[in-house]
Design a protein around this motif. Structure first.
Motif, PDB file in Angstrom:
ATOM      1  N   TYR A 227      33.790 -14.975  22.167  1.00 55.13           N
ATOM      2  CA  TYR A 227      33.466 -14.234  23.391  1.00 55.13           C
ATOM      3  C   TYR A 227      32.225 -13.369  23.191  1.00 55.13           C
ATOM      4  N   LYS A 230      29.221 -15.466  23.504  1.00 59.03           N
ATOM      5  CA  LYS A 230      28.973 -15.808  24.906  1.00 59.03           C
ATOM      6  C   LYS A 230      28.321 -14.632  25.633  1.00 59.03           C
ATOM      7  N   ARG A 231      28.768 -13.405  25.340  1.00 59.10           N
ATOM      8  CA  ARG A 231      28.160 -12.229  25.980  1.00 59.10           C
ATOM      9  C   ARG A 231      26.700 -12.074  25.556  1.00 59.10           C
TER      10      ARG A 231
END
Length: 366
Positions: A227, A230-231
């Motif tokens: 995650y 992805k950020r």
């Protein structure tokens, strides 16, 4: 007359500028935010540092060349005199001072205002769920017939090395402010390529941990790190994707402030940007696949655990059943008073549990 000077005269616009009184010290446009202020004539840097007002007057008296002023995070007060001196539009000035803008290209009368997002890869020993991977900043560029003003925001993206490279090529620099605009765009997009390659290494590392566990163990990919990637990739995407339209405009649409020879170079920059855009899109899809694969692995691991628990529960059910029957304490029960009843019951339990355990082992449940 040289070819470079002929091209500049061909694209020079008739200007009606107000003369600004620079004799008073309080009205000097230079402030602490000014990194550099240099005048260029025929692609050659003019010796000596001088205030912006003197530099632009010198260039206009020579009927050629331009002034390049570089600033770093100026305040409204520091930028006000420069904006007045060069006749910059208030909306563009506001964007340049307050930053946090999307990449764009706008035209205000005889001035082009371009916004670029700069990116930098943040080195880290180990990727964690809170690691900063991509650091972003901004460069605003005001381009006029005889001036270039660059406003930089952020901890990186210094244009000093770029200025030195341009000064080493007077022929390119002699083509005017559009040559500086192209060099900045090319520099920014090259940084995109470098950051994309570095991010790919992080993605490869996470992918390896998910799909290639060591010593026959399950994949240990941390969803928090996925995650986080992805950020951080979203930060890179916000810098890359909106820049496509401004570069296409600079590469394809005729503009009086852009030398025709320089416009060809913008096409190459646009091609590099398209490559980065495709890489970022591919990274996003790959991270989605890695995340889904990790979640599938977690589901499979939970199913395996449930099968083991179910198998052991089935084995334990045999002694529970036998002991439950003989624990009812009825007077008339088969073999209740038999001398070998207790050892026989234990033997039956042991044999039954062994057979069930062996069956589960053959089926891969244990």
């Amino acid at each position: 007359m040289s070819m470079a000077r002929h091209l500049r005269k061909a694209v020079r616009l008739p200007l009606r500028r107000r003369r600004v009184d620079l004799s008073h010290p309080a009205r000097s446009p230079l402030g602490t935010s000014v990194v550099n202020c240099v005048a260029y004539l025929d692609g050659a840097r003019q010796s000596g540092a001088c205030p912006a007002g003197e530099a632009i007057e010198r260039v206009r008296r020579a009927a050629g060349g331009f002034v390049w002023i570089g600033l770093h995070e100026p305040t409204e007060a520091e930028f006000a005199d420069i904006a007045k001196l060069f006749g910059l539009h208030p909306l563009a000035v506001e964007d340049a001072v307050h930053a946090h803008q999307r990449p764009k290209l706008e035209r205000y009368d005889d001035t082009l205002f371009a916004v670029f997002k700069t990116v930098r890869y943040v080195e880290h020993d180990q990727l964690t769920a809170t690691s900063e991977v991509v650091d972003t900043g901004e460069i605003m560029v005001f381009t006029g017939p005889d001036f270039v003003i660059t406003v930089r925001h952020g901890r990186h993206g210094s244009l000093g090395p770029l200025r030195e490279e341009l000064e080493a090529d007077p022929g390119q620099l002699a083509k005017g402010p559009s040559a500086v605009l192209h060099a900045i765009a090319d520099h920014v997009v090259d940084d995109y390529l470098a950051v994309a390659e570095a991010v790919q290494d992080d993605i490869d590392q996470v992918e390896t941990e998910v799909f290639a566990p060591r010593d026959g163990e399950r994949g240990t990919g941390d969803p928090g790190r996925i995650y986080q990637l992805k950020r951080e990739l979203l930060e890179l995407k916000r810098a890359v994707a909106p820049l496509d339209r401004p570069l296409q405009q600079l590469a394809t649409q005729p503009m009086r402030l852009v030398d025709p020879d320089i416009q060809k170079y913008f096409r190459d920059v646009a091609d590099h940007l398209a490559r980065v855009t495709e890489q970022v899109a591919a990274f996003d899809e790959l991270l989605n696949s890695i995340l889904q694969a990790h979640l599938a692995q977690v589901t499979v691991a939970q199913n395996e655990d449930m099968r083991k628990i179910t198998a052991w529960a089935a084995i334990i059910a045999v002694p529970t059943m036998v002991c439950g029957v003989y624990g009812m304490n009825f007077d008339h029960m088969p073999e209740l008073r038999w001398r070998f009843g207790y050892p026989l019951a234990l033997g039956v339990i042991a044999v039954a549990c062994f057979v069930i355990h062996r069956g589960f082992r053959r089926n891969g449940w244990l």
